[in-house]
Scaffold this active site. Structure first.
Site, mmCIF file in Angstrom:
data_model
loop_
_atom_site.group_PDB
_atom_site.id
_atom_site.type_symbol
_atom_site.label_atom_id
_atom_site.label_comp_id
_atom_site.label_asym_id
_atom_site.label_seq_id
_atom_site.Cartn_x
_atom_site.Cartn_y
_atom_site.Cartn_z
ATOM 1 C CG ASP A 3 -4.483 -1.531 0.526
ATOM 2 O OD1 ASP A 3 -3.639 -2.165 1.183
ATOM 3 O OD2 ASP A 3 -4.502 -0.298 0.457
ATOM 4 C CB SER A 24 -0.958 -0.043 1.193
ATOM 5 O OG SER A 24 -2.004 0.880 1.043
#
Length: 410
Positions: A243, A75
């Site tokens: 993510d 991320s």
């Protein structure tokens, strides 16, 4: 249970699950670790991105960055790792001089941090029927950081960078690297030429708004012998990603079972208290997603720190004994850490009341003013310094920093 069923079961003493991809080969169960330093960079939006910049700045000065054999990221940490990776051969790794690091890593990341891309991407992605929100995020990353660079532009030497996302189809960690991409349930694809904007967009596709990112696959490109139980249509034709923090917000899995010395930089924060949570479906759903991710992250963090605490304040000989017994040594620092927990002389001044406010920066890809950027970088720098010196990783790195990277301090 079959051997594979046993391997997939979680090891309760470990912050990661048992299946591991080692040098591009799927291995079941625990594998032998090797001597070497690995670095994990967590998620957390622009907040984590800048916090990690400060940590890398200090590692560069201590000449520890050059010794890192693997960098795993997720991320917001993947934004920083991607920029670092593409400039790896330009920053004079063997030197403590940081001028090239500042020019090629710090400067472009700070330029991106001055732009809001999450809201813009959602707006344009919803208005344009030919492009997704993920396409828009990837375009911003290409514009500000990566241009037309691909995974094949990552370093080819001893240091490997692995950027991670989560497969929505298989529930497994999807790895992007120069040698291969894939997961153990679908398979591995050699020498992927995927652009870095898309890679980092997949790693940072915060649900529900920036998720998912889709990547087209060619079934015939699978590495023979790596086909997993889900290597079938449509999974072997297109992977659907979200993510990487949904699976592992610390970025631990690619490094935990490979190297004996781990440096873990955590720019994630504890879910904020909300006495009156929203009841509309969008905000309520977001709150529940945050709750689920927070619980998983807390568990991994506790297990990780417990594994390190056993070796705290040990001599080098005792450390060797510990490595033989458990195979793990390392140090953790987080954006919510109290710097006074590290017992080293001449720490930089970082009062908890100030660092707590720095840690409260939203998990967004939204514009941060120059002052906030510098506070985040300074805090990452200071806590990394204290953590690394407290771990006695090497006898020659006890020199304390004279000042922060930026004069405003903390």
């Amino acid at each position: 249970m079959t051997e594979r069923d046993d391997a997939i079961a979680a090891d309760l003493d470990s912050p990661v699950e048992s299946p591991v991809i080692r040098d591009g080969n799927v291995e079941l169960g625990e594998s032998q670790v090797e001597r070497g330093i690995a670095l994990a960079l967590s998620g957390g939006g622009y907040r984590a991105m800048l916090f990690h910049v400060g940590a890398l700045w200090r590692l560069k000065e201590l000449q520890l960055l050059a010794a890192v054999k693997r960098v795993a990221s997720v991320s917001g940490g993947s934004i920083t790792a991607g920029v670092l990776a593409l400039n790896w051969d330009r920053i004079e790794r063997e030197s403590s001089d940081t001028s090239r690091f500042v020019a090629h890593v710090v400067a472009p990341i700070r330029e991106l941090a001055g732009e809001t891309i999450d809201v813009s991407a959602v707006g344009w992605g919803m208005l344009n029927p030919l492009r997704t929100i993920g396409d828009e995020v990837a375009a911003y990353y290409r514009k500000y950081l990566f241009q037309d660079r691909t995974l094949q532009d990552l370093p080819a030497g001893d240091t490997r960078f692995i950027l991670t996302a989560t497969s929505v189809q298989t529930g497994s960690l999807w790895r992007f690297s120069r040698p291969y991409m894939g997961d153990y349930r679908i398979g591995l694809y050699d020498a992927p030429d995927l652009d870095m904007g898309t890679v980092v967009a997949a790693s940072s596709a915060f649900p529900p708004f920036l998720s998912p990112i889709t990547v087209d696959l060619e079934p015939y490109d699978i590495r023979p012998g790596t086909e997993g139980e889900q290597f079938e249509s449509p999974c072997n034709e297109q992977v659907v990603l979200t993510d990487g923090g949904v699976y592992d917000n610390l970025g631990l899995e690619p490094v935990w079972k490979r190297f004996d010395t781990l440096l873990v930089s955590d720019g994630g924060r504890t879910m904020a208290f909300d006495p009156e949570p929203a009841s509309d479906w969008a905000r309520h759903s977001r709150r529940l997603i945050d709750l689920l991710q927070s619980q998983v992250s807390r568990l991994r963090r506790r297990q990780l720190i417990d594994s390190f605490v056993r070796g705290r304040d040990k001599s080098m000989d005792q450390r060797d004994e510990m490595l033989q017994a458990s195979g793990r040594w390392g140090v953790y620092w987080g954006i919510e850490t109290n710097i006074d927990d590290y017992h080293v002389p001449d720490k930089l001044t970082a009062p908890v009341r100030r660092t707590s406010s720095i840690a409260a920066v939203d998990t967004r890809l939204a514009e941060l003013d120059s002052a906030t950027q510098e506070l985040l970088i300074n805090w990452g720098y200071a806590v990394c310094d204290a953590a690394v010196r407290s771990a006695n990783l090497a006898t020659e790195i006890h020199e304390h920093p004279a000042t922060f990277p930026y004069q405003r301090g903390i």
